[in-house]
Design a protein around this motif. Structure first.
Motif, PDB file in Angstrom:
ATOM      1  N   ARG A 157      -3.914  10.850  -9.980  1.00 31.57           N
ATOM      2  CA  ARG A 157      -4.503   9.833 -10.169  1.00 31.57           C
ATOM      3  C   ARG A 157      -4.502   9.142  -8.601  1.00 31.57           C
ATOM      4  NH1 ARG A 157      -7.164   9.057 -13.423  1.00 31.57           N
ATOM      5  NH2 ARG A 157      -7.176   7.479 -14.935  1.00 31.57           N
ATOM      6  N   ASP A 158      -5.443   9.804  -7.773  1.00 32.58           N
ATOM      7  CA  ASP A 158      -5.405  10.416  -6.067  1.00 32.58           C
ATOM      8  C   ASP A 158      -5.458   9.222  -5.294  1.00 32.58           C
ATOM      9  OD1 ASP A 158      -6.928  10.564  -4.238  1.00 32.58           O
ATOM     10  OD2 ASP A 158      -6.308  13.294  -4.310  1.00 32.58           O
ATOM     11  N   ASP A 159      -4.444   8.635  -4.779  1.00 31.70           N
ATOM     12  CA  ASP A 159      -4.456   7.635  -4.391  1.00 31.70           C
ATOM     13  C   ASP A 159      -5.858   8.137  -2.277  1.00 31.70           C
ATOM     14  OD1 ASP A 159      -1.685   7.512  -4.920  1.00 31.70           O
ATOM     15  OD2 ASP A 159      -0.200   8.147  -3.623  1.00 31.70           O
ATOM     16  N   HIS A 160      -5.555   8.733  -1.995  1.00 31.91           N
ATOM     17  CA  HIS A 160      -7.327   8.629  -1.684  1.00 31.91           C
ATOM     18  C   HIS A 160      -8.405   7.847  -1.598  1.00 31.91           C
ATOM     19  CE1 HIS A 160      -4.434  11.824   0.909  1.00 31.91           C
ATOM     20  NE2 HIS A 160      -4.784  10.883   1.813  1.00 31.91           N
ATOM     21  N   ALA A 161      -8.800   8.607  -3.069  1.00 33.91           N
ATOM     22  CA  ALA A 161      -9.888   8.261  -3.587  1.00 33.91           C
ATOM     23  C   ALA A 161      -9.669   6.851  -4.269  1.00 33.91           C
ATOM     24  CB  ALA A 161     -10.098   8.777  -5.750  1.00 33.91           C
ATOM     25  N   ARG A 162      -8.588   6.300  -4.325  1.00 31.36           N
ATOM     26  CA  ARG A 162      -8.416   4.682  -5.202  1.00 31.36           C
ATOM     27  C   ARG A 162      -8.449   3.828  -3.447  1.00 31.36           C
ATOM     28  NH1 ARG A 162      -2.644   4.443  -9.071  1.00 31.36           N
ATOM     29  NH2 ARG A 162      -2.487   5.916  -7.239  1.00 31.36           N
ATOM     30  N   SER A 163      -7.602   4.528  -2.683  1.00 29.05           N
ATOM     31  CA  SER A 163      -8.184   3.941  -1.542  1.00 29.05           C
ATOM     32  C   SER A 163      -9.418   4.095  -0.580  1.00 29.05           C
ATOM     33  CB  SER A 163      -7.402   4.456  -0.265  1.00 29.05           C
ATOM     34  OG  SER A 163      -7.337   4.098   1.174  1.00 29.05           O
ATOM     35  N   CYS A 164     -10.398   4.976  -0.785  1.00 25.20           N
ATOM     36  CA  CYS A 164     -11.796   4.834  -0.816  1.00 25.20           C
ATOM     37  C   CYS A 164     -12.735   3.434  -1.596  1.00 25.20           C
ATOM     38  CB  CYS A 164     -12.351   5.527  -1.401  1.00 25.20           C
ATOM     39  SG  CYS A 164     -11.569   7.074   0.771  1.00 25.20           S
ATOM     40  N   LEU A 165     -12.069   3.820  -3.130  1.00 29.33           N
ATOM     41  CA  LEU A 165     -12.726   3.144  -3.944  1.00 29.33           C
ATOM     42  C   LEU A 165     -12.312   1.964  -3.285  1.00 29.33           C
ATOM     43  CD1 LEU A 165     -12.706   4.966  -7.240  1.00 29.33           C
ATOM     44  CD2 LEU A 165     -14.633   3.364  -6.342  1.00 29.33           C
ATOM     45  N   LEU A 166     -11.332   1.036  -3.146  1.00 34.69           N
ATOM     46  CA  LEU A 166     -11.068   0.052  -2.722  1.00 34.69           C
ATOM     47  C   LEU A 166     -11.639  -0.521  -1.708  1.00 34.69           C
ATOM     48  CD1 LEU A 166      -8.771  -2.479  -3.264  1.00 34.69           C
ATOM     49  CD2 LEU A 166      -7.348  -1.226  -1.652  1.00 34.69           C
ATOM     50  N   ALA A 167     -11.903  -0.382  -0.747  1.00 36.91           N
ATOM     51  CA  ALA A 167     -12.359  -0.059   0.723  1.00 36.91           C
ATOM     52  C   ALA A 167     -13.743  -0.546   0.160  1.00 36.91           C
ATOM     53  CB  ALA A 167     -12.506   1.399   1.587  1.00 36.91           C
ATOM     54  N   LEU A 202     -14.948  -0.071   6.770  1.00 36.38           N
ATOM     55  CA  LEU A 202     -14.780   1.397   7.898  1.00 36.38           C
ATOM     56  C   LEU A 202     -13.782   1.645   8.047  1.00 36.38           C
ATOM     57  CD1 LEU A 202     -17.609   0.442  10.408  1.00 36.38           C
ATOM     58  CD2 LEU A 202     -18.016   2.224   8.321  1.00 36.38           C
ATOM     59  N   LEU A 203     -12.447   0.716   8.047  1.00 36.13           N
ATOM     60  CA  LEU A 203     -11.043   1.925   9.078  1.00 36.13           C
ATOM     61  C   LEU A 203     -10.269   2.765   7.994  1.00 36.13           C
ATOM     62  CD1 LEU A 203      -8.915   2.719  11.327  1.00 36.13           C
ATOM     63  CD2 LEU A 203      -8.659  -0.096  11.344  1.00 36.13           C
ATOM     64  N   PRO A 204     -10.088   1.380   6.972  1.00 31.67           N
ATOM     65  CA  PRO A 204      -9.594   1.811   5.363  1.00 31.67           C
ATOM     66  C   PRO A 204     -10.382   3.247   5.421  1.00 31.67           C
ATOM     67  CG  PRO A 204      -9.350  -0.184   5.530  1.00 31.67           C
ATOM     68  CD  PRO A 204     -10.861   0.261   6.712  1.00 31.67           C
ATOM     69  N   ILE A 205     -12.186   3.404   5.088  1.00 30.14           N
ATOM     70  CA  ILE A 205     -11.928   4.675   4.843  1.00 30.14           C
ATOM     71  C   ILE A 205     -11.621   5.722   5.162  1.00 30.14           C
ATOM     72  CG2 ILE A 205     -14.561   5.885   3.858  1.00 30.14           C
ATOM     73  CD1 ILE A 205     -14.873   3.455   2.493  1.00 30.14           C
ATOM     74  N   PHE A 206     -12.192   5.597   6.827  1.00 30.83           N
ATOM     75  CA  PHE A 206     -12.269   6.965   7.835  1.00 30.83           C
ATOM     76  C   PHE A 206     -10.558   6.652   8.145  1.00 30.83           C
ATOM     77  CE2 PHE A 206     -15.927   5.301   9.382  1.00 30.83           C
ATOM     78  CZ  PHE A 206     -16.793   7.330  10.410  1.00 30.83           C
ATOM     79  N   PHE A 207      -9.701   6.462   8.294  1.00 28.56           N
ATOM     80  CA  PHE A 207      -8.121   6.415   7.615  1.00 28.56           C
ATOM     81  C   PHE A 207      -7.791   7.208   6.305  1.00 28.56           C
ATOM     82  CE2 PHE A 207      -3.782   6.415   7.521  1.00 28.56           C
ATOM     83  CZ  PHE A 207      -3.196   6.972   8.384  1.00 28.56           C
TER      84      PHE A 207
END
Length: 415
Positions: A157-167, A202-207
């Protein structure tokens, strides 16, 4: 002989090109993105020149030109590179098999095809403009579904993967909002879409990608490097960005500092915690840290403007903070990250090279020129200089990168 096994550096024949381009998501989507890098700014530079000199016969878009510029770049240009990267790394992050070309090719076709149609639609062809954004939305939804399936199939349950999907999901909402505007909805829908593109997509995925990859790359390259990747910062940044979005969209400009001051502090903390003074070699690592430095700087500018606006009622910096973010952070990080992926995934040494350094260096000048345009005096001339400067910076990099994506790996390996 298959494209992946051709002799190193040998150009593929015309018949081999489709199979070669489809060998990996980054080949397909980075190539499309590189075309977009030039096409978007060529249209914008021409539009600015028309505004300055009044060229007769140049067709004007059916929407405000600035909105068209923001939408095609935020939802077309940068996402082509983002999908290329995420469709490549998601299976690796989540310990799943690589995605086959038959799955990601439709995503590339829809996002890039929609982007091209939208750009043509800016030539006073409103139906093509709308059709382009519909096609982009279809590509987004397919890409999100594909990445979500990889996440569901994984035990992680990768936080980075979920963050990118949300963005990406917020980006889809932005496209829907803009389509509502194109179908006769209020202008508020268009402004919401533009703000979602910057602060929700953009900003959430880049960060998120920087948060995961920059410490990883630094730790691999620098002896005794202390890897810092705090779990608290992703949710905190998300909360503050959503606050910024809501305040900005609702016109509560006097309260934006409540989000932007903490964001400036959080990003500055990361810039220091990632110890850039230890990571100035090799150059391919240094540019990642230099690119990230634009993010805290941009939000310092946002915060200064917010505070002056709150207490004095004036926006003293105009769009300078936005372009420090968009050209400085997004543009520089794109060059740094795409160059690294391109070098590594083509079997070449992990080096910047003269062409990439030229692009990166010129882009830093372009940011400064674009910021200068907001400080008064000859604004249109500075805007034109920044637009044509972007084209000059990227053209050699695009040509070199495209050659790599259109030729087999130099080490003979697949991919």
């Amino acid at each position: 002989m298959s494209p992946s096994s051709s002799p190193s550096g040998k150009p593929a024949t015309f018949a081999e090109l489709p199979a070669l381009i489809a060998l990996a998501p980054h080949r397909t989507l980075f190539l499309a993105g590189s075309i977009a890098v030039l096409l978007s700014m060529a249209w914008w530079a021409t539009e600015l020149t028309w505004m300055r000199f009044g060229w007769g016969g140049w067709p004007q878009p059916s929407i405000p030109p600035g909105w068209g510029h923001a939408m095609v770049i935020q939802y077309g240009l940068f996402p082509l590179f983002m999908f290329g990267f995420l469709l490549t790394v998601f299976p690796r992050w989540l310990h799943r098999p690589a995605l086959p070309g038959s799955r990601y090719a439709p995503v590339a076709g829809c996002v890039f095809g929609g982007y091209v149609l939208a750009n043509v639609g800016l030539l006073n062809l409103p139906r093509l403009l709308g059709l382009g954004f519909v096609l982009m939305l279809v590509g987004y939804l397919m890409g999100i579904g594909m990445l979500a399936a990889v996440l569901r199939a994984s035990k992680d349950r990768d936080d980075h993967a979920r963050s990118c999907l949300l963005a990406l999901s917020l980006g889809s909402l932005g496209l829907i909002a803009f389509l509502v505007y194109l179908c006769g909805g209020p202008a508020m829908c268009a402004t919401l879409a533009i703000k979602l593109g910057t602060f929700g997509l953009l900003l959430p995925i880049f960060f998120t990608v920087t948060h995961r990859m920059l410490p990883f790359f630094s730790g691999n390259a620098v002896a005794r490097y202390r890897v810092v990747r705090p779990r608290w910062s992703l949710p905190l940044v998300w909360m503050l960005l959503l606050m910024h979005l809501l305040l900005d969209w609702r016109g509560a400009m006097g309260w934006l500092w409540l989000a932007d001051v903490p964001l400036a502090l959080v990003f500055a903390w990361h810039a220091l915690a990632w110890q850039p003074w230890k990571a100035m070699r090799p150059g391919l690592l240094a540019v990642l840290h230099l690119a990230f430095a634009w993010l805290p700087f941009a939000f310092v500018l946002f915060a200064v403007q917010d505070l002056v606006l709150a207490f004095d009622g004036h926006r003293i910096l105009g769009r300078a903070p936005l372009h420090a973010l968009a050209i400085g952070y997004f543009g520089s990080m794109l060059v740094a990250m795409v160059t690294r992926v391109t070098q590594g995934h083509s079997g070449r040494p992990l080096q910047m090279g003269a062409v990439a350094w030229l692009c990166f260096g010129l882009l830093q000048l372009v940011v400064l020129v674009r910021i200068r345009a907001e400080l008064g005096g000859g604004e249109n001339g500075w805007l034109m200089a920044a637009a044509y400067g972007w084209l000059m910076a990227f053209l050699p990099w695009v040509l070199r990168s495209a050659w790599i994506w259109l030729t087999p790996r130099v080490d003979g390996k697949p991919g």
